[in-house]
Design a protein around this motif. Structure first.
Motif, PDB file in Angstrom:
ATOM      1  N   LEU A  68       0.810  -1.224   0.000  1.00  0.00           N
ATOM      2  CA  LEU A  68       0.000   0.000   0.000  1.00  0.00           C
ATOM      3  C   LEU A  68       0.841   1.270   0.000  1.00  0.00           C
ATOM      4  O   LEU A  68       0.361   2.335   0.369  1.00  0.00           O
ATOM      5  CB  LEU A  68      -0.937  -0.008   1.211  1.00  0.00           C
ATOM      6  N   LYS A  69       2.077   1.175  -0.444  1.00  0.00           N
ATOM      7  CA  LYS A  69       2.955   2.345  -0.442  1.00  0.00           C
ATOM      8  C   LYS A  69       2.389   3.520  -1.243  1.00  0.00           C
ATOM      9  O   LYS A  69       2.617   4.663  -0.906  1.00  0.00           O
ATOM     10  CB  LYS A  69       4.332   1.957  -1.007  1.00  0.00           C
ATOM     11  N   GLY A  70       1.672   3.241  -2.316  1.00  0.00           N
ATOM     12  CA  GLY A  70       1.174   4.319  -3.161  1.00  0.00           C
ATOM     13  C   GLY A  70      -0.140   4.930  -2.704  1.00  0.00           C
ATOM     14  O   GLY A  70      -0.642   5.861  -3.329  1.00  0.00           O
ATOM     15  N   PHE A  71      -0.699   4.422  -1.601  1.00  0.00           N
ATOM     16  CA  PHE A  71      -1.975   4.915  -1.105  1.00  0.00           C
ATOM     17  C   PHE A  71      -1.767   5.936   0.019  1.00  0.00           C
ATOM     18  O   PHE A  71      -0.806   5.852   0.776  1.00  0.00           O
ATOM     19  CB  PHE A  71      -2.833   3.762  -0.578  1.00  0.00           C
ATOM     20  N   ASP A  72      -2.690   6.875   0.134  1.00  0.00           N
ATOM     21  CA  ASP A  72      -2.699   7.831   1.236  1.00  0.00           C
ATOM     22  C   ASP A  72      -3.266   7.125   2.466  1.00  0.00           C
ATOM     23  O   ASP A  72      -4.453   6.804   2.521  1.00  0.00           O
ATOM     24  CB  ASP A  72      -3.559   9.040   0.865  1.00  0.00           C
ATOM     25  N   ILE A 132      -8.896   1.496   6.658  1.00  0.00           N
ATOM     26  CA  ILE A 132      -9.705   0.654   5.775  1.00  0.00           C
ATOM     27  C   ILE A 132     -11.015   0.335   6.487  1.00  0.00           C
ATOM     28  O   ILE A 132     -11.024  -0.294   7.543  1.00  0.00           O
ATOM     29  CB  ILE A 132      -8.950  -0.648   5.428  1.00  0.00           C
ATOM     30  N   PHE A 133     -12.132   0.800   5.922  1.00  0.00           N
ATOM     31  CA  PHE A 133     -13.429   0.656   6.578  1.00  0.00           C
ATOM     32  C   PHE A 133     -14.343  -0.363   5.916  1.00  0.00           C
ATOM     33  O   PHE A 133     -15.501  -0.513   6.313  1.00  0.00           O
ATOM     34  CB  PHE A 133     -14.138   2.021   6.609  1.00  0.00           C
ATOM     35  N   GLY A 134     -13.845  -1.060   4.888  1.00  0.00           N
ATOM     36  CA  GLY A 134     -14.649  -2.093   4.248  1.00  0.00           C
ATOM     37  C   GLY A 134     -14.646  -3.380   5.058  1.00  0.00           C
ATOM     38  O   GLY A 134     -14.158  -3.433   6.190  1.00  0.00           O
ATOM     39  N   GLU A 135     -15.178  -4.433   4.471  1.00  0.00           N
ATOM     40  CA  GLU A 135     -15.307  -5.714   5.158  1.00  0.00           C
ATOM     41  C   GLU A 135     -13.936  -6.323   5.434  1.00  0.00           C
ATOM     42  O   GLU A 135     -13.041  -6.284   4.588  1.00  0.00           O
ATOM     43  CB  GLU A 135     -16.126  -6.664   4.290  1.00  0.00           C
ATOM     44  N   THR A 136     -13.748  -6.887   6.626  1.00  0.00           N
ATOM     45  CA  THR A 136     -12.511  -7.582   6.973  1.00  0.00           C
ATOM     46  C   THR A 136     -12.858  -8.982   7.469  1.00  0.00           C
ATOM     47  O   THR A 136     -13.777  -9.161   8.269  1.00  0.00           O
ATOM     48  CB  THR A 136     -11.706  -6.840   8.052  1.00  0.00           C
ATOM     49  N   MET A 137     -12.102  -9.981   6.958  1.00  0.00           N
ATOM     50  CA  MET A 137     -12.387 -11.374   7.300  1.00  0.00           C
ATOM     51  C   MET A 137     -11.084 -12.152   7.396  1.00  0.00           C
ATOM     52  O   MET A 137     -10.097 -11.806   6.745  1.00  0.00           O
ATOM     53  CB  MET A 137     -13.285 -12.019   6.240  1.00  0.00           C
ATOM     54  N   PHE A 138     -11.110 -13.203   8.213  1.00  0.00           N
ATOM     55  CA  PHE A 138      -9.966 -14.111   8.309  1.00  0.00           C
ATOM     56  C   PHE A 138     -10.490 -15.540   8.266  1.00  0.00           C
ATOM     57  O   PHE A 138     -11.348 -15.922   9.059  1.00  0.00           O
ATOM     58  CB  PHE A 138      -9.177 -13.889   9.608  1.00  0.00           C
ATOM     59  N   ILE A 191      -3.054   1.083 -10.832  1.00  0.00           N
ATOM     60  CA  ILE A 191      -3.433   1.862  -9.656  1.00  0.00           C
ATOM     61  C   ILE A 191      -2.301   2.786  -9.214  1.00  0.00           C
ATOM     62  O   ILE A 191      -2.437   4.004  -9.209  1.00  0.00           O
ATOM     63  CB  ILE A 191      -3.836   0.936  -8.490  1.00  0.00           C
ATOM     64  N   THR A 192      -1.174   2.207  -8.836  1.00  0.00           N
ATOM     65  CA  THR A 192      -0.086   3.008  -8.264  1.00  0.00           C
ATOM     66  C   THR A 192       1.155   3.047  -9.145  1.00  0.00           C
ATOM     67  O   THR A 192       2.095   3.756  -8.840  1.00  0.00           O
ATOM     68  CB  THR A 192       0.310   2.476  -6.872  1.00  0.00           C
ATOM     69  N   ASP A 193       1.197   2.264 -10.198  1.00  0.00           N
ATOM     70  CA  ASP A 193       2.331   2.289 -11.119  1.00  0.00           C
ATOM     71  C   ASP A 193       1.819   1.920 -12.508  1.00  0.00           C
ATOM     72  O   ASP A 193       0.612   1.881 -12.749  1.00  0.00           O
ATOM     73  CB  ASP A 193       3.448   1.344 -10.665  1.00  0.00           C
ATOM     74  N   LYS A 194       2.717   1.681 -13.436  1.00  0.00           N
ATOM     75  CA  LYS A 194       2.324   1.408 -14.815  1.00  0.00           C
ATOM     76  C   LYS A 194       2.200  -0.089 -15.118  1.00  0.00           C
ATOM     77  O   LYS A 194       2.041  -0.485 -16.263  1.00  0.00           O
ATOM     78  CB  LYS A 194       3.329   2.052 -15.766  1.00  0.00           C
ATOM     79  N   ARG A 195       2.264  -0.917 -14.082  1.00  0.00           N
ATOM     80  CA  ARG A 195       2.138  -2.350 -14.287  1.00  0.00           C
ATOM     81  C   ARG A 195       0.735  -2.695 -14.771  1.00  0.00           C
ATOM     82  O   ARG A 195      -0.253  -2.200 -14.240  1.00  0.00           O
ATOM     83  CB  ARG A 195       2.391  -3.096 -12.972  1.00  0.00           C
ATOM     84  N   SER A 196       0.657  -3.548 -15.752  1.00  0.00           N
ATOM     85  CA  SER A 196      -0.642  -4.038 -16.205  1.00  0.00           C
ATOM     86  C   SER A 196      -1.140  -5.102 -15.237  1.00  0.00           C
ATOM     87  O   SER A 196      -0.407  -6.047 -14.918  1.00  0.00           O
ATOM     88  CB  SER A 196      -0.530  -4.635 -17.607  1.00  0.00           C
ATOM     89  N   PRO A 197      -2.350  -4.971 -14.740  1.00  0.00           N
ATOM     90  CA  PRO A 197      -2.854  -5.966 -13.788  1.00  0.00           C
ATOM     91  C   PRO A 197      -3.120  -7.307 -14.458  1.00  0.00           C
ATOM     92  O   PRO A 197      -3.332  -7.380 -15.676  1.00  0.00           O
ATOM     93  CB  PRO A 197      -4.156  -5.332 -13.286  1.00  0.00           C
ATOM     94  N   LEU A 198      -3.105  -8.352 -13.641  1.00  0.00           N
ATOM     95  CA  LEU A 198      -3.400  -9.702 -14.114  1.00  0.00           C
ATOM     96  C   LEU A 198      -4.809 -10.089 -13.695  1.00  0.00           C
ATOM     97  O   LEU A 198      -5.264  -9.719 -12.607  1.00  0.00           O
ATOM     98  CB  LEU A 198      -2.424 -10.712 -13.496  1.00  0.00           C
TER      99      LEU A 198
END
Length: 210
Positions: A68-72, A132-138, A191-198
């Motif tokens: 998460l380095k690229g996130f505020d 992070i306020f969304g759903e969290t599960m383990f 999202i945070t760089d130019k990498r194409s997502p998989l």
């Protein structure tokens, strides 16, 4: 279709982000707790609560820091969730707490140990750090199961308002540990760089974390 944007591994060989090595420990950085401390210092962050965490929380926290380095971190994230998995649940913390109550003649139950005797504490630590306020599960699984992980992450992203999911395998048992974490999204744009997502598939999970 959902997508994998970044991925991280943490094990005895070091830390890698998107397949590139970020940190390699010196022999003096082992066993596990010294390794985690050295990895924390390599991040050059100031989060004093890290040193109070149990080993499972440290492992998940460190992986999330790289991803998460690229996130505020101060921006509330209602559209992000966390889904983690492992095989041993909170066994490491359970054993540490058991030591404080095992001897009736030297009975000293430790609240500091007891608080980590739930595996989902690691998701809470990450959520607090990153707002992070969304759903969290383990989930506790018998082994790393890419098909199951993909299904659960897909279901989480299908929930109302979810755009991102931080997902991963965080296993700690004795002095062995295995951290595999990825950032997934419904968006196929970088999202945070130019990498194409998989595409998020069991095959890609197996390939990335083999």
């Amino acid at each position: 279709m959902n997508y994998i944007h970044t991925y991280c591994t943490i094990n005895l060989e070091g830390v890698s982000l998107n397949g590139e090595t970020c940190f390699v420990p010196d022999p003096e950085h082992l066993p596990m707790h010294d390794f985690f401390a050295a990895t924390y210092r390599a991040l050059q962050i100031d989060y004093r609560k890290f040193y109070k965490m149990d080993a499972l929380s440290k492992l998940g926290f460190l992986a999330s820091e790289w991803l998460l380095k690229g996130f505020d971190r101060e921006q509330p994230k209602e559209d992000m969730g966390i889904v983690l998995f492992n095989r041993s649940a909170s066994l490491e913390a359970d054993a540490a707490y058991q030591e404080t109550i095992r001897d009736e003649e030297n009975f000293f139950p430790s609240p500091a140990e007891f608080v980590y005797t739930l595996p989902n504490i690691v998701t809470g630590e990450i959520a607090i750090r990153n707002k992070i306020f969304g759903e969290t599960m383990f989930y506790v699984l018998p082994a790393f199961q890419p098909e199951t992980i993909c299904t659960i992450v897909d279901d989480t992203l299908a929930a109302n308002g979810m755009r991102y999911v931080l997902a991963g395998w965080t296993e700690v048992n004795g002095n062995t540990f295995d951290g595999r974490m990825l950032l997934c999204s419904t968006d196929n744009r970088p999202i945070t760089d130019k990498r194409s997502p998989l595409p998020l598939t069991a095959g890609h999970l197996t390939e990335l974390f083999s």
